[in-house]
Design an enzyme around this catalytic site. Structure first.
Site, PDB file in Angstrom:
ATOM      1  N   HIS A  41       0.826  -1.225   0.000  1.00 53.66           N
ATOM      2  CA  HIS A  41       0.000   0.000   0.000  1.00 53.66           C
ATOM      3  C   HIS A  41       0.856   1.270   0.000  1.00 53.66           C
ATOM      4  O   HIS A  41       0.328   2.379  -0.145  1.00 53.66           O
ATOM      5  CB  HIS A  41      -0.996  -0.013   1.162  1.00 53.66           C
ATOM      6  N   ASP A  90      -0.304  -7.530   1.425  1.00 52.97           N
ATOM      7  CA  ASP A  90       0.251  -6.174   1.571  1.00 52.97           C
ATOM      8  C   ASP A  90       1.771  -6.258   1.703  1.00 52.97           C
ATOM      9  O   ASP A  90       2.330  -6.060   2.801  1.00 52.97           O
ATOM     10  CB  ASP A  90      -0.374  -5.491   2.795  1.00 52.97           C
ATOM     11  N   SER A 194       4.226   2.286   8.178  1.00 47.93           N
ATOM     12  CA  SER A 194       3.861   1.231   7.224  1.00 47.93           C
ATOM     13  C   SER A 194       5.053   0.765   6.404  1.00 47.93           C
ATOM     14  O   SER A 194       5.907   1.584   6.019  1.00 47.93           O
ATOM     15  CB  SER A 194       2.824   1.777   6.241  1.00 47.93           C
ATOM     16  N   GLY A 195       5.093  -0.538   6.142  1.00 56.25           N
ATOM     17  CA  GLY A 195       6.167  -1.086   5.326  1.00 56.25           C
ATOM     18  C   GLY A 195       7.407  -1.415   6.114  1.00 56.25           C
ATOM     19  O   GLY A 195       8.280  -2.158   5.671  1.00 56.25           O
TER      20      GLY A 195
END
Lengths: 278, 14
Positions: A41, A90, A194-195
């Site tokens: 994402h 994801d 995120s990530g």
């Protein structure tokens, strides 16, 4: 990261910052000299790979130091099953334009093999330069934040997310996800993390057990952080990057049931006679 | 493999 603390330079040498058009947007994890793992994402289809840069060996985002390196992105591989927030897959693989040189501040994290299992309650660490509370940015000079979070089983995490669940916002913890965090809230990953890595220590090595993926707000009660379970994608990663060898994670600790963490489970089991609905 | 053999180790102890 909410409720965390500043890391020491070089403490998480696989942590990278993913910068889009000059702005930090996501974290990532270095897994070899040329490859970084992050979240799908973080790479919307309409964004072009030339607009991204990866910063490695950084500690404070606002002070670029000689030991840090930057690379442009040669290739972005987003998993085909990723559709939208909360869906499976994801995960994304980034190929750096040129390999990096490993140093005290730039080193890879181990990739867990497909059959890896990390026990419930294992104390792992999430790191990142994300918000310190919902829509509250990390203050300059933005040192890397770290937070120890215990793993929570999928069953218990689903149970927690069903407490005060909004029908309009169904959440389900899928097979390729793992949860980590605190039932009472206050300590969690947040937007901008995120990530990034959920690093878990087993047998003296750090493994990339999870990738920061989603959550309900940040640090809300009964809403632990949800991470992509990296081991679910060991073969996808190996297919695209043959030289990347996932490592077998030694089984050191038995996984204990943790359903007791979910209050609503107790309510149900303690009053069967009144025919409480699920 | 040499690179991967070094994985998961941070030189800075906590």
């Amino acid at each position: 990261v909410t409720g965390g603390s500043s890391a020491v330079p070089g403490q998480w040498p696989w942590q990278v910052s993913i910068v889009y058009d000059g702005t930090h947007v996501c974290g990532g994890s270095l897994v070899s000299k040329k490859w970084v793992l992050s979240a799908a994402h973080c790479f919307p289809r309409e964004h072009h790979k030339d607009m991204y840069e990866v910063r490695l060996g950084a500690h404070q985002l606002d002070s670029f130091v000689p030991k840090a390196e930057a690379r442009s992105v040669a290739q972005v591989l987003v998993h085909i099953s990723y559709q939208q927030e909360g869906s499976q897959g994801d995960i994304a693989l980034l190929q750096l334009s040129n390999p990096v040189t490993f140093s005290r501040y730039i080193r890879p994290i181990c990739l867990p093999a497909a059959n890896a299992s990390f026990p419930n309650g294992l104390q792992c660490t999430v790191t990142g330069w994300g918000h310190v509370a919902p829509s509250v940015s990390l203050q300059a000079p933005r040192p890397l934040q770290q937070l120890e979070v215990p793993l929570i089983s999928r069953e218990t995490c689903n149970c927690l997310y069903n407490i005060d669940a909004k029908p309009s916002e169904p959440h389900s913890i899928q097979q390729d996800m793992v949860c980590a965090g605190y039932v009472k809230g206050g300590k969690d990953a947040c937007q901008g993390d995120s990530g990034g890595p959920l690093s878990c220590p087993v047998g003296g090595l750090w493994y990339l057990a999870g990738i920061v993926s989603w959550g309900d707000a940040c640090g809300a009660p009964n809403r632990p952080g949800v991470y992509t379970l990296t081991s679910s994608y060991a073969s996808w990663i190996h297919y695209h990057v043959a030289e990347l060898e996932p490592r077998v994670v030694p089984q050191t600790q038995e996984s204990q049931p943790d359903i007791h963490l979910c209050r609503s489970h107790l309510a149900l089991s303690s009053a069967p006679a009144r025919g409480l609905l699920g | 493999a040499e690179a991967e053999a070094l994985c998961g180790v941070a030189s800075q102890a906590r």
